[in-house]
Design an enzyme around this catalytic site. Structure first.
Site, PDB file in Angstrom:
ATOM      1  N   ASP A  20      59.935  39.911 105.304  1.00 48.06           N
ATOM      2  CA  ASP A  20      60.441  41.217 105.711  1.00 48.06           C
ATOM      3  C   ASP A  20      61.610  41.040 106.683  1.00 48.06           C
ATOM      4  O   ASP A  20      62.707  41.558 106.477  1.00 48.06           O
ATOM      5  CB  ASP A  20      59.305  42.017 106.372  1.00 48.06           C
ATOM      6  N   ASP A  39      50.694  46.445 102.386  1.00 47.27           N
ATOM      7  CA  ASP A  39      50.765  45.318 103.317  1.00 47.27           C
ATOM      8  C   ASP A  39      49.992  45.682 104.598  1.00 47.27           C
ATOM      9  O   ASP A  39      50.221  46.747 105.182  1.00 47.27           O
ATOM     10  CB  ASP A  39      52.260  45.080 103.637  1.00 47.27           C
ATOM     11  N   GLU A  61      42.263  38.516 104.834  1.00 52.50           N
ATOM     12  CA  GLU A  61      42.882  37.561 105.768  1.00 52.50           C
ATOM     13  C   GLU A  61      41.840  36.945 106.690  1.00 52.50           C
ATOM     14  O   GLU A  61      40.955  37.627 107.207  1.00 52.50           O
ATOM     15  CB  GLU A  61      43.983  38.247 106.601  1.00 52.50           C
ATOM     16  N   GLY A 116      54.413  36.231 107.547  1.00 47.85           N
ATOM     17  CA  GLY A 116      55.316  35.773 108.605  1.00 47.85           C
ATOM     18  C   GLY A 116      56.203  34.635 108.166  1.00 47.85           C
ATOM     19  O   GLY A 116      56.440  33.688 108.918  1.00 47.85           O
ATOM     20  N   ALA A 117      56.730  34.730 106.934  1.00 48.93           N
ATOM     21  CA  ALA A 117      57.428  33.577 106.345  1.00 48.93           C
ATOM     22  C   ALA A 117      58.947  33.741 106.281  1.00 48.93           C
ATOM     23  O   ALA A 117      59.603  33.060 105.493  1.00 48.93           O
ATOM     24  CB  ALA A 117      56.853  33.300 104.958  1.00 48.93           C
ATOM     25  N   SER A 118      59.492  34.605 107.113  1.00 50.29           N
ATOM     26  CA  SER A 118      60.964  34.671 107.165  1.00 50.29           C
ATOM     27  C   SER A 118      61.497  33.417 107.841  1.00 50.29           C
ATOM     28  O   SER A 118      60.873  32.886 108.764  1.00 50.29           O
ATOM     29  CB  SER A 118      61.416  35.910 107.952  1.00 50.29           C
TER      30      SER A 118
END
Ligand code: G3H
Ligand code: 13P
Ligand code: ZN
Length: 332
Positions: free
Chosen positions: A279, A102, A154, A235-237
């Site tokens: 995460d 990552d 990215e 960043g999908a929490s």
């Protein structure tokens, strides 16, 4: 403990039982779901991820950051991941799993991971000028592809501050760049910036203000320019507020947290978004449960008595994500 580059002989990911992300993403694209990419730094997190994904019959991407490698030691992490695969086989009906770097920030780090059993790597040069990003990403692809390792690049910058991922402002991905970037670099998947960010404090909201919706218009434009190409959401929490409340109830202090609403992730998972990175939600679960045990049993000093319940709660949270948010449950 800092030890970023492992030095022992080359190990192929196939020997460790992993797969790359190519087929995973094809299936996710065809069937309108996203593969979970969960980060781990220790044994309990890894056990929970494996247990949850095996129970819910979900493919999984086991994610290791540079910080995780420095924390746990790269060699130990790799053997832990191999051990997790063996554990899964013993339990029966293993699910497809990728071992993924990552936010790799250099060619050398990506090469070290490729040589040491990773089936997939991310080269994150998104903060660099476009031409440099493209050149470095291509260099990694040129090393990875002959070894059948898949590469995530990215475009666009996510805001958020973590140990190795830090940027004050986000820059949305410009859809005009994606086609050229994918062609020039040969990447297998592309992380884009559409309003998510890393960590537990994703938005600075004034009282009464709602989380702004993700930029689905940018996602749609990207899909139009590179149809059928796997997109990744970092960043999908969701920064689950039940665990925030628990942390604060048991002595913590986390104010002003906000995450990505689950219904927006569900919508993204049905699109070309094939990989969703989570995460922080795992960190919150562990912190909440450990705080609760410490508050309710101040005499407890056996780590198994607080890490064990944290692991159990993690399994529940990951299963819930697979089933109701990513749609990855029951796919294998
Ligand atoms: O996106 C970053 C991940 O949450 C990893 O964070 O660099 O603190 O291990 P870390
Ligand atoms: P969160 O901080 O939202 O969990 O994002 C994790 C991530 O993007 C890992 O690469
Ligand atoms: Zn990330």
């Amino acid at each position: 403990m800092a030890n970023t580059v492992a030095s022992d002989k080359t190990v192929s990911y196939r020997e460790l039982g992993f797969v790359n992300t190519r087929e995973m993403f094809q299936d996710a694209m065809k069937n309108g779901y996203a593969v979970p990419a969960y980060n781990f730094n220790n044994m309990e997190q890894l056990q929970a991820i494996i247990t949850a994904c095996q129970k819910s019959r979900s493919p999984v991407i086991l994610q290791v950051s540079k910080g995780a490698r420095d924390y746990a030691n790269p060699t130990l992490l790799r053997w832990m991941a191999r051990g997790a695969m063996e554990m899964m086989k013993e339990l029966g009906r293993p699910v497809p799993a990728a071992l993924h770097l990552d936010h790799g920030d250099s060619f050398e780090l990506c090469r070290s991971c490729i040589d040491n059993g990773f089936s997939s790597v991310m080269i994150d040069a998104s903060a660099k000028p476009y031409a440099e990003n493209a050149a470095l990403t291509k260099q990694v692809v040129d090393y990875a592809h002959p070894r059948d390792v898949t590469v995530e690049g990215e475009l666009g910058v996510l805001a958020g501050i973590e140990e190795h991922v830090s940027s004050e402002k986000s820059h949305y991905t410009d859809p005009a760049d994606v086609e050229d970037f994918v062609k020039k670099t040969g990447v297998d998947s592309l992380a884009i910036s559409i309003g998510t960010s890393h960590g537990a404090y994703k938005f600075k909201l004034k009282p009464g203000e709602k989380v702004p919706p993700l930029r689905f218009d940018i996602l749609a434009e990207v899909e139009k320019r590179i149809p059928g190409f796997p997109i990744v959401l970092h960043g999908a929490s969701s920064v689950l507020q039940g665990y925030i409340a628990m942390i604060n109830r048991f002595g913590g202090k986390m104010e002003g947290t906000a995450g990505i609403p689950e219904e927006q992730l569900r919508r993204a998972a049905k699109s070309a978004v094939c990989k969703i990175n989570i995460d922080s939600d795992g960190r919150l679960v562990m912190t909440a449960v450990i705080r609760k045990v410490f508050a309710e049993k101040p005499g407890e000093f056996d780590p198994r008595k607080y890490l064990g319940p944290a692991r159990e709660e993690l399994v529940k949270m990951y299963m819930e994500k697979n089933e109701t948010v990513l749609g990855s449950a029951g796919r294998c």
